[in-house]
Design an enzyme around this catalytic site. Sequence first.
Site, PDB file in Angstrom:
ATOM      1  N   ARG A 243      -2.375  44.876   0.248  1.00  0.00           N
ATOM      2  CA  ARG A 243      -2.293  45.962   1.125  1.00  0.00           C
ATOM      3  C   ARG A 243      -2.951  47.226   0.773  1.00  0.00           C
ATOM      4  NH1 ARG A 243      -0.845  47.304   6.422  1.00  0.00           N
ATOM      5  NH2 ARG A 243       1.083  46.043   6.420  1.00  0.00           N
TER       6      ARG A 243
ATOM      7  N   THR B 153      11.894  22.469  -3.209  1.00  0.00           N
ATOM      8  CA  THR B 153      10.652  22.665  -2.599  1.00  0.00           C
ATOM      9  C   THR B 153      10.295  24.003  -1.980  1.00  0.00           C
ATOM     10  OG1 THR B 153       9.191  22.066  -0.560  1.00  0.00           O
ATOM     11  CG2 THR B 153      11.638  21.835  -0.501  1.00  0.00           C
TER      12      THR B 153
ATOM     13  N   ASP C 240      11.891  23.436   3.892  1.00  0.00           N
ATOM     14  CA  ASP C 240      11.885  22.493   5.164  1.00  0.00           C
ATOM     15  C   ASP C 240      12.939  21.249   5.171  1.00  0.00           C
ATOM     16  OD1 ASP C 240      10.430  21.156   3.380  1.00  0.00           O
ATOM     17  OD2 ASP C 240       8.723  21.048   4.914  1.00  0.00           O
TER      18      ASP C 240
ATOM     19  N   ASP D 270       9.020  24.938   0.473  1.00  0.00           N
ATOM     20  CA  ASP D 270       8.897  25.325   1.761  1.00  0.00           C
ATOM     21  C   ASP D 270      10.140  25.525   2.458  1.00  0.00           C
ATOM     22  OD1 ASP D 270       5.909  24.792   1.535  1.00  0.00           O
ATOM     23  OD2 ASP D 270       6.309  22.587   1.782  1.00  0.00           O
TER      24      ASP D 270
ATOM     25  N   ARG E 105       3.359  24.175   5.180  1.00  0.00           N
ATOM     26  CA  ARG E 105       3.189  22.637   5.788  1.00  0.00           C
ATOM     27  C   ARG E 105       3.402  23.012   7.475  1.00  0.00           C
ATOM     28  NH1 ARG E 105       5.809  17.778   2.910  1.00  0.00           N
ATOM     29  NH2 ARG E 105       7.723  18.954   3.379  1.00  0.00           N
TER      30      ARG E 105
ATOM     31  N   GLY F  88       5.632  18.308  -4.617  1.00  0.00           N
ATOM     32  CA  GLY F  88       5.037  19.726  -5.252  1.00  0.00           C
ATOM     33  C   GLY F  88       6.283  20.086  -6.034  1.00  0.00           C
TER      34      GLY F  88
ATOM     35  N   ARG G  90       2.014  12.813  -7.112  1.00  0.00           N
ATOM     36  CA  ARG G  90       2.103  12.082  -5.788  1.00  0.00           C
ATOM     37  C   ARG G  90       1.913  10.755  -6.463  1.00  0.00           C
ATOM     38  NH1 ARG G  90       3.510  16.106  -2.408  1.00  0.00           N
ATOM     39  NH2 ARG G  90       2.191  17.784  -2.467  1.00  0.00           N
TER      40      ARG G  90
ATOM     41  N   ARG H 200      17.922  20.901 -16.506  1.00  0.00           N
ATOM     42  CA  ARG H 200      18.742  21.355 -17.398  1.00  0.00           C
ATOM     43  C   ARG H 200      20.528  21.134 -17.163  1.00  0.00           C
ATOM     44  NH1 ARG H 200      21.442  26.116 -18.043  1.00  0.00           N
ATOM     45  NH2 ARG H 200      22.125  26.846 -20.174  1.00  0.00           N
TER      46      ARG H 200
ATOM     47  N   GLY I  11      11.454  17.133  -2.202  1.00  0.00           N
ATOM     48  CA  GLY I  11      11.324  17.592  -0.873  1.00  0.00           C
ATOM     49  C   GLY I  11      11.648  16.302  -0.057  1.00  0.00           C
ATOM     50  N   ASP I  12      11.541  16.325   1.323  1.00  0.00           N
ATOM     51  CA  ASP I  12      12.095  15.362   2.319  1.00  0.00           C
ATOM     52  C   ASP I  12      10.942  13.894   1.912  1.00  0.00           C
ATOM     53  OD1 ASP I  12      10.061  17.104   3.744  1.00  0.00           O
ATOM     54  OD2 ASP I  12      10.000  15.300   4.860  1.00  0.00           O
TER      55      ASP I  12
ATOM     56  N   VAL J  61      21.575  18.997 -14.816  1.00  0.00           N
ATOM     57  CA  VAL J  61      21.762  17.600 -14.857  1.00  0.00           C
ATOM     58  C   VAL J  61      22.320  17.132 -16.444  1.00  0.00           C
ATOM     59  CG1 VAL J  61      20.729  15.185 -14.654  1.00  0.00           C
ATOM     60  CG2 VAL J  61      20.353  16.898 -12.737  1.00  0.00           C
TER      61      VAL J  61
END
Length: 331
Positions: A158, A129, A133, A131, A175, A14, A75, A24, A105-106, A26
């Site tokens: 609201r 990521t 996580d 998340d 997730r 994602g 993916r 940039r 991510g992982d 890098v």
Amino acid sequence: MDRIRRIGVLTSGGDAPGMNATIRAVQLTAAACNIEVIGFKHGYNGLLESEYKTLLGHHVQNIIQRGGTILKSARCPALQTPDGPAQAAATLHQLDIDALIVIGGDGSFRGALEIAKHYNGQIIGVPGTIDNDVDGTDNTIGYATAIDTALDAIDKIRDTADAFERIFLVELMGRHSGYIALSAGIAAGAEQIICPEFGRLQPGDLRSVITPIQHAQLLMGKSSYIIVVAENSYPGGTTALADELSKAIGIECRACILGHIQRGGSPVGADRILGTKLGAFAVEQLLQGAHLQMAGEVNGEAVLYPLSKTGDRRKAIDPFLVRWQQQVGSS
């Protein structure tokens, strides 16, 4: 060890605001060390399909403020086939790439570990990521922006909730983690927050959600009420939860699923800085021989963390905020 002359870089999984800042950094850091950078497009698909380009200074000019990723992402089911990792490694060998930087991510890091079994060069990961996580870093690139994006949306919801005196359930990404839900929910003053860390809800047993709503009605009468829900917290999703609550309490509950809006937008300053820091640190650590490590930040300091341990899920959301939210959210 031999001198690194060519580095590959890709963004996988994602997209997250701040990935462009990382790319940039890098390129700029590598160029300062006379190292060529090859950018692979569409994640690991770029390795398998030899879709790449040399990244020069003008390619990364004026991208730090842009969301998404100039290298695109996707993916890559083909990487999970028996021949996928070896094919990816073969592309790296054919292009004489001495080291690969994977921003993701992982799940992306698991793919990198598989490629490493067939690859003679170095691999380092950078956590990108929303998340948050990934173990081994306090924050991941994109997390800060995702909170601000979610917060802006909840604030707008609201207004409508106040106007109609309704109950809104706002579903946020995450997730298996409640990082975004807890942070955005507290910042928005949500009456309740539902996330995995508080225990998963089951159909027919919604007392923990209904009781605080009823207490609020007794105290304030009919009024707006916001419940922030981390995705995958209820069987059937947040829409099903809203329907069940409507039936149980006799008040219309509306579900609002923010979805991929949380991934987009210009990165906030924190993500631009973190992306720059970790991208530059990754290049510098490759030059020092780092391999199968992730470049992260802990207590403000750039650190290395074993790539194989980034998905262990040992990192916990702030226990103080969890305890406080449970205390006030259940009253």
